[in-house]
Structures are given as C-alpha cells and as structure tokens.
Write a protein that holds these residues in place. Structure first.
Motif, PDB file in Angstrom:
ATOM      1  N   HIS A  25     -18.503  -1.726  -9.702  1.00  0.00           N
ATOM      2  CA  HIS A  25     -18.329  -0.183  -9.794  1.00  0.00           C
ATOM      3  C   HIS A  25     -17.161  -0.170 -10.797  1.00  0.00           C
ATOM      4  O   HIS A  25     -16.716  -0.852 -11.388  1.00  0.00           O
ATOM      5  CB  HIS A  25     -17.616   0.084  -8.431  1.00  0.00           C
ATOM      6  N   THR A  26     -17.247   1.261 -11.163  1.00  0.00           N
ATOM      7  CA  THR A  26     -16.277   1.511 -12.263  1.00  0.00           C
ATOM      8  C   THR A  26     -15.345   2.599 -11.542  1.00  0.00           C
ATOM      9  O   THR A  26     -14.296   2.863 -12.307  1.00  0.00           O
ATOM     10  CB  THR A  26     -17.106   2.471 -13.516  1.00  0.00           C
ATOM     11  N   THR A  27     -15.616   2.935 -10.338  1.00  0.00           N
ATOM     12  CA  THR A  27     -14.645   4.021  -9.809  1.00  0.00           C
ATOM     13  C   THR A  27     -14.748   3.329  -8.370  1.00  0.00           C
ATOM     14  O   THR A  27     -15.456   2.699  -7.688  1.00  0.00           O
ATOM     15  CB  THR A  27     -15.195   5.327  -9.608  1.00  0.00           C
ATOM     16  N   GLY A  28     -13.436   3.803  -7.596  1.00  0.00           N
ATOM     17  CA  GLY A  28     -13.365   3.459  -6.322  1.00  0.00           C
ATOM     18  C   GLY A  28     -12.392   4.299  -5.430  1.00  0.00           C
ATOM     19  O   GLY A  28     -11.381   4.884  -6.161  1.00  0.00           O
ATOM     20  N   THR A  29     -12.219   4.232  -4.094  1.00  0.00           N
ATOM     21  CA  THR A  29     -11.290   4.896  -3.464  1.00  0.00           C
ATOM     22  C   THR A  29     -10.882   4.247  -2.359  1.00  0.00           C
ATOM     23  O   THR A  29     -11.596   3.358  -1.936  1.00  0.00           O
ATOM     24  CB  THR A  29     -11.806   6.172  -2.760  1.00  0.00           C
ATOM     25  N   VAL A  30      -9.320   4.104  -1.971  1.00  0.00           N
ATOM     26  CA  VAL A  30      -8.986   3.452  -0.979  1.00  0.00           C
ATOM     27  C   VAL A  30      -8.021   4.523  -0.200  1.00  0.00           C
ATOM     28  O   VAL A  30      -7.364   5.163  -0.558  1.00  0.00           O
ATOM     29  CB  VAL A  30      -8.089   2.396  -1.510  1.00  0.00           C
ATOM     30  N   ARG A  78      -7.549   7.372  -5.647  1.00  0.00           N
ATOM     31  CA  ARG A  78      -8.864   7.260  -6.434  1.00  0.00           C
ATOM     32  C   ARG A  78      -8.384   5.929  -7.711  1.00  0.00           C
ATOM     33  O   ARG A  78      -7.271   6.237  -8.204  1.00  0.00           O
ATOM     34  CB  ARG A  78      -9.489   8.265  -7.188  1.00  0.00           C
ATOM     35  N   PHE A  79      -9.459   5.048  -8.028  1.00  0.00           N
ATOM     36  CA  PHE A  79      -9.090   4.057  -9.041  1.00  0.00           C
ATOM     37  C   PHE A  79     -10.491   4.240 -10.004  1.00  0.00           C
ATOM     38  O   PHE A  79     -11.465   4.581  -9.503  1.00  0.00           O
ATOM     39  CB  PHE A  79      -9.140   2.760  -8.298  1.00  0.00           C
ATOM     40  N   SER A  80     -10.073   3.792 -11.089  1.00  0.00           N
ATOM     41  CA  SER A  80     -11.336   3.733 -12.085  1.00  0.00           C
ATOM     42  C   SER A  80     -10.947   2.388 -13.123  1.00  0.00           C
ATOM     43  O   SER A  80      -9.853   2.002 -13.106  1.00  0.00           O
ATOM     44  CB  SER A  80     -11.266   5.194 -12.961  1.00  0.00           C
ATOM     45  N   ARG A  81     -11.742   2.083 -13.770  1.00  0.00           N
ATOM     46  CA  ARG A  81     -11.575   1.108 -14.834  1.00  0.00           C
ATOM     47  C   ARG A  81     -11.259   1.685 -16.102  1.00  0.00           C
ATOM     48  O   ARG A  81     -12.020   2.700 -16.605  1.00  0.00           O
ATOM     49  CB  ARG A  81     -12.772   0.194 -14.842  1.00  0.00           C
ATOM     50  N   VAL A  82     -10.414   1.102 -16.693  1.00  0.00           N
ATOM     51  CA  VAL A  82     -10.038   1.480 -18.162  1.00  0.00           C
ATOM     52  C   VAL A  82      -9.879   0.140 -18.918  1.00  0.00           C
ATOM     53  O   VAL A  82      -9.079  -0.949 -18.552  1.00  0.00           O
ATOM     54  CB  VAL A  82      -8.574   2.053 -18.399  1.00  0.00           C
ATOM     55  N   GLU A  83     -10.822   0.047 -19.886  1.00  0.00           N
ATOM     56  CA  GLU A  83     -11.017  -1.231 -20.718  1.00  0.00           C
ATOM     57  C   GLU A  83     -11.380  -2.359 -19.649  1.00  0.00           C
ATOM     58  O   GLU A  83     -10.629  -3.440 -19.894  1.00  0.00           O
ATOM     59  CB  GLU A  83      -9.903  -1.531 -21.707  1.00  0.00           C
ATOM     60  N   GLY A  84     -12.048  -2.200 -18.764  1.00  0.00           N
ATOM     61  CA  GLY A  84     -12.606  -3.092 -17.810  1.00  0.00           C
ATOM     62  C   GLY A  84     -11.462  -3.395 -16.619  1.00  0.00           C
ATOM     63  O   GLY A  84     -11.743  -4.342 -15.590  1.00  0.00           O
ATOM     64  N   ALA A  85     -10.163  -2.953 -16.714  1.00  0.00           N
ATOM     65  CA  ALA A  85      -9.054  -3.204 -15.735  1.00  0.00           C
ATOM     66  C   ALA A  85      -8.890  -2.018 -14.726  1.00  0.00           C
ATOM     67  O   ALA A  85      -9.272  -1.124 -15.040  1.00  0.00           O
ATOM     68  CB  ALA A  85      -7.953  -3.441 -16.374  1.00  0.00           C
ATOM     69  N   TRP A  86      -9.034  -2.308 -13.479  1.00  0.00           N
ATOM     70  CA  TRP A  86      -8.597  -1.283 -12.371  1.00  0.00           C
ATOM     71  C   TRP A  86      -7.419  -0.663 -12.653  1.00  0.00           C
ATOM     72  O   TRP A  86      -6.313  -1.378 -12.893  1.00  0.00           O
ATOM     73  CB  TRP A  86      -8.719  -1.983 -10.977  1.00  0.00           C
ATOM     74  N   VAL A  87      -7.336   0.731 -12.677  1.00  0.00           N
ATOM     75  CA  VAL A  87      -6.216   1.300 -12.557  1.00  0.00           C
ATOM     76  C   VAL A  87      -6.170   2.535 -11.633  1.00  0.00           C
ATOM     77  O   VAL A  87      -7.282   3.015 -11.162  1.00  0.00           O
ATOM     78  CB  VAL A  87      -5.906   2.211 -14.009  1.00  0.00           C
ATOM     79  N   TYR A  88      -4.861   2.795 -11.183  1.00  0.00           N
ATOM     80  CA  TYR A  88      -4.657   3.935 -10.294  1.00  0.00           C
ATOM     81  C   TYR A  88      -5.040   5.238 -11.094  1.00  0.00           C
ATOM     82  O   TYR A  88      -4.019   5.498 -12.301  1.00  0.00           O
ATOM     83  CB  TYR A  88      -3.452   4.062  -9.519  1.00  0.00           C
ATOM     84  N   ALA A 104      -5.664 -10.314 -12.914  1.00  0.00           N
ATOM     85  CA  ALA A 104      -5.745  -8.769 -12.865  1.00  0.00           C
ATOM     86  C   ALA A 104      -6.414  -8.601 -11.597  1.00  0.00           C
ATOM     87  O   ALA A 104      -7.079  -9.478 -11.249  1.00  0.00           O
ATOM     88  CB  ALA A 104      -6.737  -8.382 -13.829  1.00  0.00           C
ATOM     89  N   ALA A 105      -6.171  -7.448 -10.779  1.00  0.00           N
ATOM     90  CA  ALA A 105      -6.593  -7.296  -9.704  1.00  0.00           C
ATOM     91  C   ALA A 105      -8.280  -6.941  -9.872  1.00  0.00           C
ATOM     92  O   ALA A 105      -8.449  -6.297 -10.564  1.00  0.00           O
ATOM     93  CB  ALA A 105      -6.178  -5.862  -9.006  1.00  0.00           C
ATOM     94  N   PRO A 106      -9.160  -7.781  -8.992  1.00  0.00           N
ATOM     95  CA  PRO A 106     -10.290  -7.757  -9.170  1.00  0.00           C
ATOM     96  C   PRO A 106     -11.079  -6.517  -8.553  1.00  0.00           C
ATOM     97  O   PRO A 106     -12.441  -6.379  -8.757  1.00  0.00           O
ATOM     98  CB  PRO A 106     -10.920  -9.166  -8.535  1.00  0.00           C
ATOM     99  N   THR A 107     -10.418  -5.815  -7.538  1.00  0.00           N
ATOM    100  CA  THR A 107     -11.177  -4.913  -7.073  1.00  0.00           C
ATOM    101  C   THR A 107     -10.250  -3.391  -6.735  1.00  0.00           C
ATOM    102  O   THR A 107      -8.756  -3.955  -6.952  1.00  0.00           O
ATOM    103  CB  THR A 107     -11.669  -5.191  -5.422  1.00  0.00           C
ATOM    104  N   ALA A 108     -10.679  -2.364  -6.457  1.00  0.00           N
ATOM    105  CA  ALA A 108      -9.676  -1.139  -6.309  1.00  0.00           C
ATOM    106  C   ALA A 108      -8.917  -1.677  -5.037  1.00  0.00           C
ATOM    107  O   ALA A 108      -7.583  -1.254  -5.018  1.00  0.00           O
ATOM    108  CB  ALA A 108     -10.392   0.015  -6.050  1.00  0.00           C
ATOM    109  N   GLU A 109      -9.341  -2.176  -4.083  1.00  0.00           N
ATOM    110  CA  GLU A 109      -8.497  -2.350  -2.996  1.00  0.00           C
ATOM    111  C   GLU A 109      -7.393  -3.397  -3.310  1.00  0.00           C
ATOM    112  O   GLU A 109      -6.007  -3.366  -2.748  1.00  0.00           O
ATOM    113  CB  GLU A 109      -9.169  -3.089  -1.720  1.00  0.00           C
TER     114      GLU A 109
END
Length: 127
Positions: free
Chosen positions: A85-90, A110-120, A26-31
C-alpha cells in the motif's frame, strides 16, 4: 533506554523500535511506524518523530513534555498500510500519566509513503 520495547510487542527495545530510532532499519508497515512513534514519545526521541512526519504537515519543532510518561499502547484497528500500500490508517489508544494523573489518547492516524518510507501524515482524535 528501556529493556522491553515501549510499543507493547514482546521484544527488547534495541531489536524492536530502537532499530528504527537509530536509523538501522525503516518501519516496514504503517502499524510498525505507529508503534515506533509511540516508543519515540516514550523515550523522548523528538528527532525521530520529526524525521517520520510527512513534510507537508511536520511542525518546525516539537516540544515534548518530560512530565508526560507514555505507558501503554493499544492498537485497535488498522487499514491498509502494508508493503503493498501507499497509505494506511492505524486506530489506537495511547495511555500516559502526567503529573500523577492517568489519561489516554484515542486517535486514528493516517500514514503515507514519501520516497518509499512510511511517514505520519495527520490524525483525527476520536475521544
């Protein structure tokens, strides 16, 4: 599949975004998620794009244009989006060709986490 990863990092596709596309990691960061989603557009992996889209904003289906070739990704800025973090932007610029014409898309996603995984989550187009 491409040998070099389309996301622009100096790694083979299978060891870079390919492992996210296959579900091996799983992608570990929003980037990292942003890069993997760009690569998914480049290799026409619509299933991965839908799987990594926030359930509140995910479309029912995705129609990828096979005439669009995604050629290069430039990451311009990131904010938050780390393991802490629980949110991020790229903010990025994605380059493409369509019907022989070059173009680019400049966006802040903008990205956020859902059940621990980063999503767009969503984006603002800046051009």
């Amino acid at each position: 599949m491409p040998k070099t990863c389309p996301c622009g990092l100096p790694a083979p596709y299978a060891e870079c975004c390919g492992r996210y596309h296959s579900g091996a990691a799983a992608a570990p960061t929003a980037e990292a998620l942003m890069r993997s989603r760009f690569s998914a557009f480049a290799v026409q992996d619509g299933a991965y794009l839908l799987r990594t889209w926030h359930p509140d904003t995910r479309p029912a289906e995705l129609d990828l244009d096979p005439k669009t070739r995604w050629t290069r990704l430039e990451i311009l800025a990131t904010a938050d989006g780390s393991a802490f973090h629980t949110t991020g932007t790229v903010t990025f610029r994605a380059h493409y060709t369509h019907a022989g014409e070059a173009g680019s898309l400049h966006e802040q996603s903008r990205f956020s986490r859902v059940e621990g995984a980063w999503v767009y989550l969503d984006a603002v187009f800046t051009d």
